[in-house]
Motif scaffolding. Structure first.
Motif, PDB file in Angstrom:
ATOM      1  N   UNK A  11       0.839  -1.181  -0.034  1.00 40.87           N
ATOM      2  CA  UNK A  11      -0.059  -0.050   0.182  1.00 40.87           C
ATOM      3  C   UNK A  11       1.011   1.159  -0.031  1.00 40.87           C
TER       4      UNK A  11
ATOM      5  N   UNK B 122       1.692   2.895  -3.304  1.00 43.86           N
ATOM      6  CA  UNK B 122       0.610   3.560  -3.928  1.00 43.86           C
ATOM      7  C   UNK B 122       0.731   5.115  -3.592  1.00 43.86           C
TER       8      UNK B 122
ATOM      9  N   UNK C 181      -1.622   4.348   4.089  1.00 45.68           N
ATOM     10  CA  UNK C 181      -2.740   3.277   4.097  1.00 45.68           C
ATOM     11  C   UNK C 181      -3.999   3.834   4.092  1.00 45.68           C
TER      12      UNK C 181
ATOM     13  N   UNK D 261      -5.147   5.615   1.284  1.00 46.29           N
ATOM     14  CA  UNK D 261      -5.791   4.510   0.333  1.00 46.29           C
ATOM     15  C   UNK D 261      -7.257   4.041   0.575  1.00 46.29           C
ATOM     16  N   UNK D 262      -7.291   3.719   1.949  1.00 46.37           N
ATOM     17  CA  UNK D 262      -8.643   3.294   1.979  1.00 46.37           C
ATOM     18  C   UNK D 262      -9.823   4.409   1.941  1.00 46.37           C
TER      19      UNK D 262
ATOM     20  N   UNK E 217     -10.617   4.301  -1.645  1.00 48.09           N
ATOM     21  CA  UNK E 217     -11.429   3.052  -2.212  1.00 48.09           C
ATOM     22  C   UNK E 217     -12.665   3.386  -1.861  1.00 48.09           C
ATOM     23  N   UNK E 218     -13.174   4.059  -0.595  1.00 44.74           N
ATOM     24  CA  UNK E 218     -14.629   4.113  -0.487  1.00 44.74           C
ATOM     25  C   UNK E 218     -15.208   5.249  -1.474  1.00 44.74           C
TER      26      UNK E 218
ATOM     27  N   UNK F  77     -14.264   5.802  -4.251  1.00 43.65           N
ATOM     28  CA  UNK F  77     -14.358   5.266  -5.435  1.00 43.65           C
ATOM     29  C   UNK F  77     -15.773   4.494  -5.778  1.00 43.65           C
ATOM     30  N   UNK F  78     -16.173   3.711  -4.754  1.00 43.33           N
ATOM     31  CA  UNK F  78     -17.238   3.380  -4.927  1.00 43.33           C
ATOM     32  C   UNK F  78     -18.609   4.193  -4.678  1.00 43.33           C
TER      33      UNK F  78
ATOM     34  N   UNK G   6     -20.196   6.203   6.273  1.00 42.71           N
ATOM     35  CA  UNK G   6     -19.568   4.889   6.247  1.00 42.71           C
ATOM     36  C   UNK G   6     -18.196   5.143   6.970  1.00 42.71           C
TER      37      UNK G   6
ATOM     38  N   UNK H  39     -17.540   2.888  10.428  1.00 37.51           N
ATOM     39  CA  UNK H  39     -16.734   2.006  10.718  1.00 37.51           C
ATOM     40  C   UNK H  39     -15.269   2.222  11.060  1.00 37.51           C
ATOM     41  N   UNK H  40     -14.768   3.484  11.137  1.00 39.68           N
ATOM     42  CA  UNK H  40     -13.595   3.952  11.649  1.00 39.68           C
ATOM     43  C   UNK H  40     -13.431   4.287  12.698  1.00 39.68           C
TER      44      UNK H  40
ATOM     45  N   UNK I 122      -8.348   6.094  13.745  1.00 41.22           N
ATOM     46  CA  UNK I 122      -8.179   6.114  12.246  1.00 41.22           C
ATOM     47  C   UNK I 122      -8.914   7.670  12.051  1.00 41.22           C
ATOM     48  N   UNK I 123      -9.707   7.950  12.609  1.00 42.72           N
ATOM     49  CA  UNK I 123     -10.426   9.288  12.162  1.00 42.72           C
ATOM     50  C   UNK I 123      -9.467  10.461  12.700  1.00 42.72           C
TER      51      UNK I 123
ATOM     52  N   UNK J  90      -6.214  10.272  12.661  1.00 44.35           N
ATOM     53  CA  UNK J  90      -5.313  10.099  11.565  1.00 44.35           C
ATOM     54  C   UNK J  90      -5.792  10.944  10.262  1.00 44.35           C
TER      55      UNK J  90
END
Ligand code: SF4
Ligand code: SF4
Ligand code: SF4
Ligand code: FES
Lengths: 958, 82
Positions: free
Chosen positions: B3, B6, B13, B16-17, B20-21, B23-24, B40, B44-45, B49-50, B52
């Motif tokens: 990762x 990228x 990371x 990237x994540x 990814x969300x 893109x959907x 989302x 979920x985070x 993580x949030x 960061x």
């Protein structure tokens, strides 16, 4: 709770399904049965057992032994009752002078060619030939056969050419031809029940013999998959479990549930004292209907394997050898460390991992441990690495995170899509049931990069095999939808009635875009557009359409998107809400469903309710007497990241081996190594335990009470058949640890844990052990609205109200091939091994699979100079490992395939940390790799093995 | 680690994540995409993580897709470390 039962009654022939009823008279009693029932079965239903040898109710009647003759008034002769169907007004006699004489004659013939060593025969007491000799009153045998199959030498002392020695090659059962009565029950069981066609009857008349295929084939080298159906069907000692030969016959049995895969087969554990003699699939088990696979029936030896750890152990550092200690010392040590960590690094610095191999009750307690005792939501489960996208995708589209059907539903399906799953290996009993339906005419579409056993096997051939490039599921599924929408094959009435029509319009517009057409994605997916179109048409118009899918769908960076696409397909074709249709995730481990239901995920309390919901927290806060954190907790990958970062320090890991099962082994190892207290609770010193400070020995499914929930949402009882060898069931261990942490938990039986689950979780509201006892099993939701449970979901409407169509744009994974890594690796599993193999590797199942091998196409092998059986180096951007290659065209050029059952292979050193966008389920199914010849283990494998050996040392007792 | 190939930096990371969300969600109407992307991440985070993610956002959101930037206002800023 012990359940003493006599062997299940054998009704001789399978139950008839007709709704038309017929009344007849047998031996003076009237009986009404469904049309198509045999006279034998009708008689059995009023308690009259007509003597029989070649009939048994798991297979169709064959009518060869002529022992079951009856007389019917007004009809000539003496027809066989097993092959003669009932008719209205028949008057049947099962016993009279003529019949008695005929039957004795038949038995005399059989017995004259059978060794009379009943007293020392392994089937003594469990032999139908013996029973029938008794039943027909056989008192003497008038012939002395000249030619027999059982004498080693003939009367003149020469070797008897008809004598075939015993075949002991299969590790679990033996085949002793001298005792065979050629009733062909085994052959029919192998065909009809298992669907493998490994057995045949060779020769005719006196020369006919049962054979495992070609003359040279032994049981082990043949196509036999060791399911044991033939052993169970055999009326004599010819095919028999070696355990029975060794121990003797069982004296009681306890009904329980297989602890291997998500089919959740019911078994009778047949016991003598506290020794397990054999496992026999339970006829009334609703998931398996009396069938099983090699794992559930035979591979239980790990429970008594010498590697099993029976005493708790602790150590200061992972470089020290283990110290065996008492349970209380271990608890104190573990609790002190965890408390210390929380004081020093904060409430969020510890967490748990629940197990999909443990019971619902145990899983519930482990997540409760983190939520109510550690006071955070840091709980996750290995379902993260397999089916988390199912939860997300089905939750979004249909409203609930579970399969829609029961397994019986497959009997009514007409077109089946199997995508990203190989049920023959992963869910064998389901595969047998599916194959049975396919042989009766249902059509099959397989979507898989590899030509799996499902695509082609005896008497089965998929109508379409879409052998797509790994990583292009979304493109294929969307292309199927494109065809269905643009060709007007969707079920408008169903969509209007059950889904949001406007949303469907948007979705239809989306999938109709030309870039979703099969022709447009052909280059990407490698599947011919014409095949995609034909498959779409077949699915949309072929009758009841069902979709079964597995990890080949979920373990991708677009796993959740594919699940959504699958739900879209089912909804647009109206294939939801009745038998024979539906969306069916095939779950990997036995209790993946249950561990998800029980709130193992960090954002959800039991019953899939988000922790942010105040009302939900309230329910648990009242029962648990604590305040629940409203923020989602850490998922497994987050735990490891946070550990490397230095904010996550303590982990209680029950029944999982994340070091072996999770992607990017090096990252997992680094995360674990950075923690100050890792508690592993397992049967064996697994790979994760190499980094642990505390080891709690676990108990097997044979040693505890509880429930498992299988892939059809079926809650099955697990029953204790013997005392835990380690002293405590796993739920007791978790409770002791919680107590050491200061919690006031006092459960005395898992039943009470289920009461708490029912109290707090609406879909379980009606579940009690009592009801499980009377009903056998219950499919959730089970509550006031559905007191007997729910076999089919979404019957009158979707759980979420209207079914929701969601756009599924294909996004290529960033894991791409290139000059350095030109091949795509995809992974899977095989029949005889299970998951990371910790259990199955410790059973004779290794006879079929003693190492992981790499499948490679002949073309790719040739350009690399790789020959069959060579050691090869498999390298990706993450790392490299070595294993042996096998050359096969099961995989397309450009694709290689392996399993991940053996720790030495370290396949997850290769896999990357790309993951599903919605759930972070790792992308196991696509890794760009290179393959090159090699002469031995990689450096990492050697380092790893050295560390593991060092870490597994146990200090000698003082 | 792939990762990091990228994107660069300590939060590679995470970026990237989030992308990814995005893109959907990009295949939905913009407003709905913004709404769902934020929901989302909130659902979920976990807070760490949030936190960061906000470090990245507060520094200008380099490498994040526009949809993530648009959703930033709706993502819950975590309370300070518990
Ligand atoms: S064990 Fe199963 S596969 Fe093997 S011969 Fe018997 S029925 Fe067939
Ligand atoms: S092996 Fe058993 S089941 Fe098969 S034909 Fe012989 S006696 Fe019958
Ligand atoms: S492993 Fe699966 S299919 Fe095999 S016996 Fe167990 S539950 Fe049944
Ligand atoms: S049982 Fe009917 S012919 Fe054998």
């Amino acid at each position: 709770m012990k359940d003493f039962i006599i062997p299940d009654r054998d009704f001789g022939t399978p139950a008839a399904k007709s709704k038309q009823m017929v009344t007849l008279n047998i031996d003076g009693f009237d009986i009404t049965v469904p049309e198509g029932t045999s006279i034998m079965r009708a008689a059995a239903e009023i308690g009259i057992s007509v003597p029989k040898l070649c009939a048994t109710d798991s297979i169709d009647a064959f009518g060869s032994c002529r022992l079951c003759l009856v007389e019917i008034e007004g009809r000539n002769g003496t027809p066989a009752s097993c092959t003669t169907p009932v008719a209205p007004g028949l008057k049947v006699h099962t016993q009279n002078a003529k019949l008695k004489q005929l039957r004795r004659g038949v038995m005399e013939l059989y017995i004259s060619d059978h060794p009379l060593d009943c007293l020392t025969c392994s089937a003594n007491g469990d032999c139908e030939l013996q029973d029938m000799a008794g039943a027909v009153g056989l008192r003497d045998v008038r012939y002395d056969a000249v030619d027999t199959h059982f004498r080693v030498k003939n009367t003149s002392g020469e070797a008897n050419p008809n004598y075939i020695p015993r075949d002991d090659s299969n590790p679990y059962f033996s085949y002793d031809p001298q005792k065979c009565i050629v009733c062909s029950r085994c052959v029919r069981a192998c065909e009809e029940v298992q669907g493998t066609f490994a057995l045949t009857i060779e020769g005719r008349g006196f020369d006919s013999r049962v054979s495992f295929g070609a003359k040279t084939d032994t049981a082990l080298s043949s196509d036999c998959v060791s399911c044991g159906a033939c052993v169970q069907a055999c009326p004599t000692a010819t095919l028999q479990e070696k355990s029975v030969i060794e121990i003797g016959t069982p004296e009681r049995s306890v009904i329980t549930t297989c602890a291997y895969c998500g089919v959740g087969c019911s078994f009778k554990a047949e016991m003598r004292g506290d020794e397990l003699v054999r496992m026999v699939p339970y006829k009334h088990g609703k998931a398996n209907r009396g069938h099983s696979c090699v794992k559930g029936r035979f591979a239980y030896g790990y429970a008594s394997h010498k590697d099993r750890i029976l005493n708790p152990m602790i150590r200061d550092s992972i470089n020290d050898p283990w110290q065996e200690v008492s349970w209380s010392e271990a608890m104190e040590f573990a609790a002190n460390r965890m408390k210390g960590i929380q004081t020093k690094y904060g409430r969020q610095s510890v967490g748990v991992i629940t197990s999909s191999r443990c019971t619902n009750e145990e899983t519930y307690l482990v997540q409760k441990l983190t939520r109510a005792v550690f006071l955070n939501n840091n709980t996750d489960t290995c379902a993260r690495v397999c089916h988390s996208p199912t939860g997300y995708g089905l939750g979004q589209t249909l409203g609930t995170s579970a399969g829609t059907q029961d397994f019986d539903s497959v009997e009514e399906t007409d077109v089946v899509i199997v995508i990203g799953a190989n049920p023959v290996s992963g869910h064998p009993v389901f595969a047998s049931r599916l194959k049975k339906r396919l042989r009766k005419g249902a059509k099959l579409i397989v979507i898989d990069p590899r030509r799996t056993e499902m695509v082609e096997s005896p008497h089965i051939k998929a109508a379409h095999h879409l052998a797509l490039t790994p990583g292009t599921n979304v493109a294929i599924v969307t292309a199927l939808a494109h065809v269905i929408v643009t060709e007007g094959l969707f079920d408008a009435a169903f969509i209007q009635d059950r889904c949001d029509w406007d949303e469907f319009q948007d979705y239809a517009e989306f999938v109709s875009q030309p870039h979703h057409a099969p022709e447009a994605v052909e280059m990407l997916t490698g599947v011919k557009a014409a095949d995609v179109r034909a498959a779409a048409r077949l699915f949309a118009t072929g009758g009841n359409g069902s979709i079964y899918y597995g990890l080949g769908v979920t373990e991708h960076s677009q796993g959740s998107t594919t699940v959504i696409g699958i739900a879209n397909l089912a909804m647009m074709t109206g294939n939801i809400g009745r038998p024979g249709v539906g969306v069916n995730p095939l779950r990997g481990q036995n209790n993946v469903q249950g561990s998800c239901d029980m709130g193992s995920f960090p954002h959800e309390l039991p019953g899939y309710r988000h922790v942010k919901g105040e009302a939900v927290r309230d329910i648990f806060e009242k029962v648990w007497g604590v305040q629940i954190d409203p923020e989602p907790g850490l998922r497994i990958p987050n735990m490891l990241d946070a550990a490397v970062e230095g904010t996550f320090k303590g982990l209680y890991c029950q029944g999982e081996d994340i070091l072996q099962s999770d992607p990017d082994t090096k990252h997992v190892a680094a995360g674990l190594a950075a923690m100050e207290c890792v508690i592993v609770h397992d049967l064996f010193l697994n790979e994760t335990a190499n980094y642990a400070h505390v080891f709690f020995p676990g108990s097997t499914f044979l040693e505890k009470d509880g429930t498992f929930t299988n892939a059809e949402r079926r809650i099955n009882r697990v029953r204790k058949v013997m005392a835990p060898r380690n002293g405590y069931a796993d739920w007791e261990v978790t409770q002791m640890f919680a107590q050491a942490m200061g919690a006031n938990w006092n459960y005395t039986h898992p039943m009470q844990i289920m009461e708490e689950i029912a109290l707090t979780t609406p879909s379980f509201a009606g579940v009690t052990y009592e009801k499980l006892e009377t009903m056998g099993s219950i499919q959730w939701p089970c509550n006031e609205k559905a007191p007997e449970g729910t076999p089919l979901m979404h019957v009158d409407g979707f759980v979420r109200g209207k079914g929701k169509f969601i756009n599924t744009e294909y996004v290529a994974t960033d894991e791409k091939t290139g000059p350095r890594f030109p091949l795509l690796l995809t992974t899977g599993r095989i029949l005889s091994q299970y998951n990371v193999g910790a259990q199955t590797r410790r059973t004779p199942n290794v006879a079929w699979h003693d190492q992981d091998v790499l499948e490679i196409h002949p073309h790719d092998a040739e350009v690399r100079g790789v020959k069959d059986g060579d050691f090869v180096r498999l390298a990706s951007r993450s790392g490299d490992t070595t294993l042996r290659a096998t050359i096969t065209d099961r995989v397309n050029p450009g694709v290689v395939y392996t399993t991940f059952h053996h720790p030495d292979t370290q396949a997850n050193v290769i896999t990357t940390d790309f993951s599903d966008w919605a759930t972070n389920c790792p992308e196991y199914k696509v890794t760009a790799v290179q393959v090159s010849p090699s002469n031995g283990p990689s450096e990492w494998q050697e380092e790893y093995a050295a560390q593991a050996t060092k870490s597994r040392r146990i200090a000698a007792a003082e | 680690m792939s990762l990091n190939a990228v994107h660069e930096g300590p939060h590679a990371k995470l970026i990237y994540m989030a992308n990814q969300i995005a893109k959907f969600m990009e295949s939905k109407p913009h407003a709905e995409g913004v709404e769902l992307l934020a929901a989302h991440i909130n659902d979920f985070w976990e807070p760490r993580m949030r936190r960061h993610l906000f470090e990245v956002l507060d520094a200008g959101g380099t490498n994040l897709r526009p949809l993530v930037l648009d959703a930033a206002a709706k993502i819950k800023r975590p309370a300070l470390a518990a």
